[in-house]
Structure formats: C-alpha cells, structure tokens
Write an enzyme that holds these catalytic residues in place. Structure first.
Site, PDB file in Angstrom:
ATOM      1  N   LYS A 167     -30.588  52.629 -41.207  1.00 27.58           N
ATOM      2  CA  LYS A 167     -29.923  53.215 -42.235  1.00 27.58           C
ATOM      3  C   LYS A 167     -29.341  54.671 -41.749  1.00 27.58           C
ATOM      4  CE  LYS A 167     -29.620  50.074 -45.306  1.00 27.58           C
ATOM      5  NZ  LYS A 167     -28.432  49.201 -45.720  1.00 27.58           N
ATOM      6  N   GLU A 189     -25.387  54.759 -53.012  1.00 28.35           N
ATOM      7  CA  GLU A 189     -26.203  53.839 -53.640  1.00 28.35           C
ATOM      8  C   GLU A 189     -27.533  53.362 -52.666  1.00 28.35           C
ATOM      9  OE1 GLU A 189     -25.235  51.398 -50.693  1.00 28.35           O
ATOM     10  OE2 GLU A 189     -23.875  52.752 -51.789  1.00 28.35           O
ATOM     11  N   SER A 456     -35.897  46.149 -38.355  1.00 26.64           N
ATOM     12  CA  SER A 456     -34.778  47.087 -39.262  1.00 26.64           C
ATOM     13  C   SER A 456     -35.379  48.060 -40.022  1.00 26.64           C
ATOM     14  CB  SER A 456     -33.745  46.270 -40.267  1.00 26.64           C
ATOM     15  OG  SER A 456     -34.748  45.434 -41.129  1.00 26.64           O
TER      16      SER A 456
END
Length: 472
Positions: A167, A189, A456
């Site tokens: 991210k 969010e 991830s």
C-alpha cells in the site's frame, strides 16, 4: 516519440498534438490521452457524456470486441476512463472538478523531472524498494509430486516494504501529488488497516493532516493497526453504518470529500472508484510488475509462467498484472474471498458471483440482489471484505485475459499456518488467500513452471484474528 524512465519513476513526452503515448519504459504506463481543458473550467463533464449517450457506449463496446484477443489493442482505460464498459465517473457534480484537476495533475507530473526524482528517492530510501523476488524453496518442495516434478514458487516480497505491505507505493505517490495540488488535508478509507497505516505514515513524513475512515468491525479486528495510525498522528474515525466494514468506510470517505473537496485530497487505496483512480492507483503500483519482469530475467532469463495475487479491490494484483497483460503466454490468476463458501451467501467473491452495477463512482462487478441493492460481503480478511472490485479486473475477466478463483476462510487460515511454518514468513490473511490457491493450482502445472505470487503484506496485524481459529 521519445520516452524515458526508471524502475521507480514514470515519464512521457508530449507531442505537438498534446497527446500522451503508451509508455513501455516505466512502471507507470500512460495511455493515449487528450489533455482536459483548464482545471478552472467547471463546465467540462465526462460523466454526462458517458451516462446520457448509449450509442457511444455501444460503439465503445464494439471497439473493445473488435480488439478481440490482442491485448495490445485494448484501451486500459480509454479517454473517458473506461475499461470496455467498466469504470467511468458516476459521481456528484461537486466532485467533477476535483477529478478533472487530479487527472490533469497526474498527467502533467509524468514530465516533471523534480517530481520524478523526489518519488524515486523516497521509494528507494524510505519505502525500501526494490522488493526481493524470493525463491520459496520449502514451499516448492511441499508441492513437489511423487515423481519429483512440480512448479517453482517465487514470492514477490511486498511485505518487506516500509509499513509491511504494498500500500505504501500508492500512498507515497498520491501524497506527493496532493502537495503539488496544494491540498494539506488528506482522507483515506481502510479495511485491514494497511492502507490507513501507509497513508498515516506518508502524512507524518510530509506534515499533512490525516483522517482515516475505518469500519467499527474492522477497528476491532485490526486494533494493532488502529493504534499504529493514531501513533503516527492520524485521526481514525469509526464508521458504524451498514456492516461497519470497508464498503461503509469508503462511502463515508466519499461523503467527506464531497463536503471538503476544495481543501482535501482523497488517497483512495485501491484500483476502484471513479476515474482517474483505477488507472492512477494501478500505475503507482505498477513498479511491482516492472521489478518482477527484470528480476525474473536476472534469475532465470525469462518471464514468469503464472502470476498469482489476492483480489479485494485489486490493487496489489493490478500492480503485478499490469506489466504482463500484453504477454498472453503469462497466466494471471486473481484469488477472491469465498468466506464461508460460495453457496453460503457469506463471501466476498465479487468476480465469481457478482453482477454488473455501479458502486463508489464506477461500473464494475458487484455483489447485489435482484433489486440492485448491495449484498453485504464476508471474509475473515478485512482487506478482502468488499462487495465490489476494480473495473479493470472486471474487464480482464470478461476478456478472458485473467482468471479468478476463490478461497474460503478455512483454506486461508490453513495457508496462513502452512507458509509460516514452511518459510518462516507470516503472511497477511489477504495474502493467505492467494497462497491457499496454490493447493489447487500446483497439481495442474507442468514441471518447472515458474509461479510468482505477490506476497502483498505481512501477517502480524492478523495474529489476534488467527488466534481465535487456529490451534498452534
């Protein structure tokens, strides 16, 4: 037309006709694009053109169909922000100027040398790129068949990035973009909390005000990340409406943006939402695939045979897939959350069980009932607990370019434990869904097939959840 770039920057040259070409030399591929009118022109509206002209939509669908099975002819997206029939801008008029301004800024930064140098430096020295492509020797051995044959499994270690997930790639780039726009208030969010932590991190780094919207249920199951965000100086606002998960947090963030659009930038965390977000977030994560291609060439002198990634909204998957879409010999596999099972009604397998609809500003596959109302999703993984999916994933599914499967909570938990014990790496529950699919995939692959799985995120955030279900 000349192009240039590095592994952690994106560039393009603008011709006399002011069109931007499709880049191949950087991780951020910029499609053909006609620059928008001045950002001060409030009368320009993409959404009206798309929504009110069915003839145009049919024509675009025919163009996509005519492109057939050749991905090099596909527009991803076209000049209206559409991937075939998916995507677009279904938003209040209040947001149209901000989206047009954002799109214009995104393209202008493609030729901004100062921006490129700053972004490249931060990705290298702050985020820690490039992330390793790690050969999972014991996991490979686990899937070796009795005759000694089996695939070779490699993990793209995005869990080693600063903050512990992919991210941060998007958060850093969007924070820099927000600074260029003069926006000092940032909202985001988050579901699993990783995007929230990444956003809070970059806001602390650049001195920006940070407000994170998070479902109350997710705050409970991701208490560690809530503390991390607050420690970093972010205000975490709990959302209690609906199921109090990612969908509801996203809706609340959009409401905030509508109200405070002049002073606020919304760092959307996935390849969902209205154009240009699906394209922009994908391109900011495309460094994953760019590095993978180069590392594969260095390690074995070729491309991967199979790419595997979990899919909720789909940012980590698109970051890996985007570089290889034109390489039709490379299989691309996305793994969704089957929750309690596809027939249970308690899952988040949007591409497997969903229908086309509009949510959070874009057309895509959604979990919805016969009246078009959203069906509440379920997944043990907060990051996959979303009833929609990025529009480009919907497009790749319909075009047959990518395959999408699903994994239950139980299967994901088993993979969580299995990989921890075989490789000494605790995966995020999101990543565990992709790892669980190896149980079904590996027996079908030929000997020596090279599988790259996007690892991830790391799983320390999920330990409290796993404790409730696993005996160790």
């Amino acid at each position: 037309m000349a192009t240039s770039g590095t592994a952690s920057s994106f560039r393009t040259s603008v011709s006399a006709s002011s069109r931007l070409t499709h880049l191949r030399s950087s991780p951020f591929k910029v499609p053909n694009f006609t620059p928008l009118p001045s950002s001060r022109s409030h009368s320009f509206s993409v959404s009206c053109t798309i929504a009110k002209d069915p003839t145009f939509l049919m024509a675009e669908a025919e163009k996509t169909k005519a492109a057939g099975s050749d991905p090099t002819l596909w527009k991803r997206p076209d000049s209206f922000g559409r991937f075939g029939k998916f995507g677009g801008k279904y938003v209040p008029e209040t947001l149209m100027h901000a989206l047009s301004e954002l799109e214009t800024a995104f393209y202008s930064l493609a030729t901004d040398d100062d921006f490129q140098r700053e972004l490249a430096g931060i990705l290298k020295d702050y985020v820690g790129r490039e992330s390793p492509l790690y050969f999972a020797e014991r996991l490979t051995e686990h899937y070796r068949r009795e005759n000694g044959e089996g695939p070779l499994i490699y993990l793209k270690r995005e869990d080693l990035n600063h903050t512990g997930a992919h991210k941060i790639n998007n958060a850093v780039a969007q924070a820099l973009l927000a600074k260029r726009l003069g926006k000092k208030r940032i909202i985001a969010e988050t579901g699993a909390g990783q995007h929230g932590v990444a956003t809070a991190t970059v806001c602390a780094r650049f001195g920006l005000q940070c407000i994170i919207y998070m479902g109350a249920q997710d705050m409970e199951r991701q208490a560690l990340n809530v503390f991390r965000m607050r420690l970093l100086g972010a205000e975490v606002r709990g959302v209690h409406s609906g199921t109090a998960t990612l969908k509801d947090a996203t809706s609340e963030a959009i409401r905030d943006w509508v109200t405070n659009v002049e002073t606020t930038h919304y760092i959307l965390g996935s390849v969902a939402g209205p154009h240009p977000y699906p394209m922009m977030v994908r391109d900011f994560h495309a460094v994953i695939g760019k590095e993978t291609r180069r590392q594969a060439m260095e390690k074995w002198g070729g491309k991967p045979d199979v790419l595997v990634a979990c899919v909720g909204g789909g940012s980590n998957a698109m970051g890996l897939f985007h570089e290889f879409v034109d390489d039709t010999e490379v299989r691309m596999i996305g793994v969704e959350a089957a929750g309690f099972g596809l027939d249970s009604g308690k899952h988040a397998a949007t591409l497997t069980k969903g229908d086309v609809g509009v949510l959070h500003g874009a057309m895509s596959y959604l979990l919805q009932d016969d009246d078009g109302q959203i069906i509440e999703p379920h997944s043990i993984s907060a990051g996959l607990d979303y009833p929609g999916v990025g529009p480009e994933h919907s497009f790749l599914k319909d075009m047959g370019r990518a395959e999408y499967y699903s994994v239950t909570d139980e299967e994901a938990l088993e993979a969580f434990k299995r990989v921890s014990r075989l490789e000494g790496i605790i995966p995020a529950l999101e990543t565990s869904h992709a790892l669980a699919h190896l149980e079904k995939l590996c027996p079908t692959l030929p000997d020596g097939a090279r599988v790259v799985l996007n690892f991830s995120g790391r799983g320390d955030k999920d330990v409290q959840t796993a404790i409730k279900y696993l005996e160790v």
